[in-house]
Design an enzyme around this catalytic site. Structure first.
Site, short mmCIF file in Angstrom:
data_model
loop_
_atom_site.label_atom_id
_atom_site.label_comp_id
_atom_site.label_asym_id
_atom_site.label_seq_id
_atom_site.Cartn_x
_atom_site.Cartn_y
_atom_site.Cartn_z
N SER A 100 0.82 -1.21 0.00
CA SER A 100 0.00 0.00 0.00
C SER A 100 0.86 1.26 0.00
O SER A 100 1.64 1.48 -0.92
CB SER A 100 -0.95 -0.04 1.20
OG SER A 100 -1.89 0.98 1.15
N ASP A 242 -2.47 6.01 -3.88
CA ASP A 242 -1.33 5.30 -3.33
C ASP A 242 -0.99 4.14 -4.25
O ASP A 242 -1.57 3.98 -5.33
CB ASP A 242 -1.61 4.85 -1.89
CG ASP A 242 -2.79 3.89 -1.77
OD1 ASP A 242 -3.53 3.72 -2.77
OD2 ASP A 242 -2.98 3.32 -0.69
N ASP A 244 -1.48 0.94 -4.34
CA ASP A 244 -2.47 -0.08 -4.71
C ASP A 244 -3.83 0.51 -5.05
O ASP A 244 -4.79 -0.22 -5.27
CB ASP A 244 -2.60 -1.14 -3.60
CG ASP A 244 -2.99 -0.54 -2.25
OD1 ASP A 244 -3.26 0.67 -2.19
OD2 ASP A 244 -3.04 -1.30 -1.26
N ASP A 246 -6.23 2.16 -3.49
CA ASP A 246 -7.45 2.12 -2.69
C ASP A 246 -7.72 3.45 -2.00
O ASP A 246 -8.84 3.75 -1.63
CB ASP A 246 -7.43 0.97 -1.67
CG ASP A 246 -6.30 1.07 -0.65
OD1 ASP A 246 -5.40 1.92 -0.82
OD2 ASP A 246 -6.31 0.27 0.30
#
Length: 450
Positions: A100, A242, A244, A246
């Protein structure tokens, strides 16, 4: 192999540093544990763009195949895409390979159950028990199948969003949108989504090579280049993700970051002005959410920190929308996950609906000021420190759901131990910055005196 205590283990998954605690052997063992836990069911695997991702993925494949799991490889895609595909493919679970917002040397396994949500704390404990016992299922030769590649993750995710929201026009023209995907997983989807929404796109850092041009956490200090791009290009809005994809941060047309909590606040206000519904968020998210919901006579439910705590409560309460103050927007009608692409879509449609600049929409939100601190605190000191604070503030309204939250009419303070590190997190919000800073200093002084 280093002992398991060198890893960070929480309800969010397992993470560590490549070349240190997160070795191929350990990764394979965790994958074996997960495959055993899911009784050798189908598992969907995807990853972000980190350069260690290929190594981690194949270590995970080895562990899953060894327990007889059919494996579906989505390769590089956003975490919310993996969560959506777990549900779409009827899989027993999923593994998202991503650290992340952590620095590039980190990587992690985020473990997903069949409903597309992450494991909760009880399920994570069951999994860790299997890991520590080391009694993994061993598949026979005929049970081990080839990994199936699936390239439909991002197209399916796009289709799901566009089924609910089409192209946008702002004052009769196309919106110009600036993006910074940090060369992460959003690089493969976000430009395509914006084009499908009818926007003109100006972009930086959309090469999915895992070379992060700045720390991947989308906080104001990491948005300098995006702010400059918005101003120089004359963009109507800027979006940052970010690694990833999300979490979503937003920059106004003035080139100013609006603050992580305002991402969710804008999405909540857009939806509640169209229909009533319950909102679910965690204890450390801005009071502005409650103020907005009150205007529309809607209920807000607060949960412990952690996405799964929010999503499980949303399911139970049949919530319209939820999320977290770190830029995570959860709109279950599209995807039961923190989804920056959904956040982007909702904000653009809010701008189109009101024909207002982004800065005006932010100015219309309830105004609060945040102060956030982290302080070292060994686990054995957490309880005594929190008990001391309870005694000091016993005359005030207290919420003990997750650590200690002290609630005042126009301010609050939330003190809790981190799920992943030996630190205390102190978050204070107030109507003015001076009050927030003063209260944070007061709490920190008490901790030093403890």
């Amino acid at each position: 192999m280093k002992p398991i205590r060198t890893l960070k283990i929480s309800i969010s998954g397992v993470r560590g540093v490549i070349g240190d605690s997160l070795s191929p052997t350990l990764l394979t063992r965790f994958a074996e544990s997960f495959g055993t836990y899911l009784n050798s069911g189908k598992i969907v695997v995807g990853r972000d763009t980190r350069t260690s991702g290929e190594m981690v993925k194949h270590a995970v494949f080895a562990g899953l195949l060894a327990t007889g799991c059919p494996v579906v490889d989505l390769d590089i895609c956003p975490v919310p895409t993996i969560q959506l595909m777990v549900r779409k493919l009827g899989a027993r679970g999923g593994i998202a390979i991503t650290a992340s917002h952590n620095p590039v040397e980190w990587n992690a396994l985020k473990l997903i159950r069949s409903d597309g949500c992450f494991l909760n704390s009880y399920q994570a404990e069951e999994l860790l028990s299997i890991y520590h016992q080391g009694d993994y299922r061993k598949a026979r030769n005929h049970e081990i199948k080839a990994v199936k590649k699936n390239s439909q993750g991002i197209p399916s995710h796009l289709e799901q969003i566009l089924k609910h929201y089409g192209p946008v026009l702002w004052k009769g023209r196309r919106l110009k949108v600036a993006i910074d995907c940090c060369n992460g997983a959003g690089s493969l989807m976000t430009p395509e989504l914006l084009q499908a929404l009818g926007c003109d796109v100006v972009s930086i850092n959309t090469t999915p090579d895992g070379i992060f041009p700045h720390p991947p956490e989308p906080v104001p200090q990491n948005l300098t280049d995006l702010c400059q791009l918005v101003k120089e290009s004359g963009a109507d809005v800027g979006f940052a993700q970010d690694a990833d994809a999300d979490r979503l941060a937003i920059v106004s047309e003035k080139g100013t970051p609006i603050g992580e909590d305002n991402t969710l606040a804008l999405a909540v206000k857009f939806l509640l002005r169209q229909e009533q519904g319950t909102v679910v968020t965690n204890l450390s998210t801005t009071q502005a959410i409650d103020d907005i919901a009150q205007v529309f006579n809607c209920r807000v439910i607060r949960t412990r920190i952690g996405e799964v705590n929010v999503t499980e409560t949303m399911k139970k309460e049949k919530a319209l929308i939820g999320g977290e103050g770190n830029g995570g927007v959860i709109f279950p009608r599209i995807n039961f996950a923190r989804d920056s692409m959904v956040g982007i879509t909702l904000v653009l449609h809010y701008m189109a609906l009101t024909a207002s600049p982004l800065s005006t929409l932010v100015e219309e939100l309830p105004r609060y000021y945040f102060v956030k601190h982290t302080l070292p605190c060994p686990s054995f000191r957490v309880r005594s420190f929190l008990n001391s604070l309870k005694e000091i503030y016993f005359r005030e309204k207290l919420d003990l759901t997750d650590g200690l939250k002290i609630l005042r009419p126009d301010s609050w303070a939330h003190i809790r131990s981190s799920n992943t590190e030996p630190i205390m997190r102190i978050v204070v919000e107030a109507r003015n910055e001076e009050t927030a800073q003063a209260w944070a200093r007061e709490i920190i002084a008490m901790m030093h005196d403890e």
